[in-house]
Design a protein around this motif. Sequence first.
Motif, short mmCIF file in Angstrom:
data_model
loop_
_atom_site.label_atom_id
_atom_site.label_comp_id
_atom_site.label_asym_id
_atom_site.label_seq_id
_atom_site.Cartn_x
_atom_site.Cartn_y
_atom_site.Cartn_z
N UNK A 170 7.15 -6.03 7.25
CA UNK A 170 6.86 -4.59 7.27
C UNK A 170 6.50 -4.11 5.87
N UNK A 171 7.22 -4.60 4.87
CA UNK A 171 6.96 -4.17 3.49
C UNK A 171 5.56 -4.60 3.05
N UNK A 172 5.16 -5.81 3.43
CA UNK A 172 3.85 -6.31 3.01
C UNK A 172 2.73 -5.54 3.71
N UNK A 173 2.86 -5.34 5.02
CA UNK A 173 1.81 -4.64 5.76
C UNK A 173 1.63 -3.23 5.20
N UNK A 174 2.75 -2.56 4.95
CA UNK A 174 2.69 -1.21 4.38
C UNK A 174 2.10 -1.27 2.97
#
Lengths: 254, 307
Positions: A170-174
């Motif tokens: 989630x952190x990377x996609x965001x």
Amino acid sequence: MSLRRIAAIARQDLRILRTDPMAVVPLIVLPLVVMPFLQPAFRAAFHFAGLHRATGAEQVVPGMAITFGFFLVMNTCSSFFREHTWQTWDRLRASPAGTAEILLGKVVTPLVEVTLQFLLLFGFAGLLMDLHVRGSWLGLCAVGCAFAVFLVTTGVALTGVCRTYMQANAAVATGALVTGGFAGALVPFALLPPWAQSVAPLVPSYWAMQGYKHAIFGGKTVLVPILLLLGFSLISTVVAACRFRLDDPKIGPT
Amino acid sequence: MLKVRGVHKSYGPVKALNGVDLDVGRGEIVALLGPNGAGKSTLVSVIAGLHRPDRGGVWLNGVDTGTHPDLARRQLGLAPQETGIYPTLTVLDNLRFFGELAGLRKRDLLRRIDEVAAAFSLGDLLDRRARNLSGGEARRLHTAMIVLHRPPLLLLDEVTAGVDVQTRNQLLDLVGSLAEQGSAVVYSTHYLHEIEALGAQRVAILLEGRVVTAGSIPDLIGAFGDSFVELKFEQRPTGLDLPPGTVVVAENVLRVPAEDSPAVTAADLVGRLDRSGAPLREIRLLQPSLESVFLSVTAGAANGGPP
């Protein structure tokens, strides 16, 4: 420290990548597919701004390399998280390989991936999308290296911070979309709202984009963007040093 | 070969190890025995250097694992409780990786892979991806990965969990032969018959994070090997008049110490149960064995008395 053990870990991760190469699809294939679609829009934007010699590749190629390059952070995280899923992490830790050897071995494959991305994207654009580097190819490579170091160190830091694979994902996609937006990788920087323009220098991707543009258009040094990218890498390294614990229990992808 | 002294390890408020001492000599098999949560896996993890002890120390061949972990790790092979293999890679690649990490190269590495694969019946499976192995094959690979470099100390944590009888026997034979070749073996299990089948020279019984007793199987049987009569009821019995020392093993299972022979005690118990009308389902006579040692020791320690 043993170079042989570092090489053994790197080879193992490369074997894993070879058996499941889908990890490089978001990194390499997606930008290659997307770039030709976006190029006309960026060419029109440049022409509108008075840059009549621009082909649009000057924006779309580094922009996509940066936005999709962020998925390298995920690939770095994955190389650790999957060891937890496969229950091989403790075996690796109990092997003769020390902490530094494990970490160095684990970052080789992501660095190979990002090098491939750089060569394929800029090579493809140079051959087929009228990308003309009027500044310096060497500068372009130097910016690519500095950004790669930032991505990999951020991957290790994020692994240290996140308990689960899904948190990291989630952190990377965001992060990919938000930092890409601020950097002017998705739309030309001049078209961003003023508040976004003022925040952008705080974002590493912005400096990667600036560095690539300076190298492509020429006339400005790439040294400042490179130094700032290395500075951001240092911050990631400090976070990794503080938060990455070999004995932290992690929940990998299922 | 292995010296563990005064090792304490806590996880928050839980004391996993509470002052463990253990010695294992070259070529010796020491079985760690204990119920779930006794601290067996934690002790194995501490010896392997996966967790630092809060207090105490571990030495491998005189090397302090706390101050020289890298040197110490070269001398051990760990097969943890959970099967840990790279499923997308072949058996050969799994073996090759751990051989390379251990410093084996080229011809030596290939020769050892051939030897180990033959010993663990993996020779025909070298090109098969690990995810396509059966449970027993995966377990054999899991164990084979640690013996490539002939480590002086083998740490085996319940390596036979979930395998069929043939694979279990094969693994036990292999562990025995590795000890004969000079490796010290720490074998954690809660299968008592495995310890006897393995021919472990010594057994260390762990309970609540400490070694409550240790010794050879005959010594332990001599010291603690009481006879028991085990009574299993249809449901929880009430109002029974049973001899002192009776232990409640489960809600419907009682274990009565046999002061004389188990048969005499059993006859006496049947008479008492007849009078009470308790619904007895099964009666077992337990002769002195490692099982009765384990039961005596764990019951004694649980009751706060000496083992």
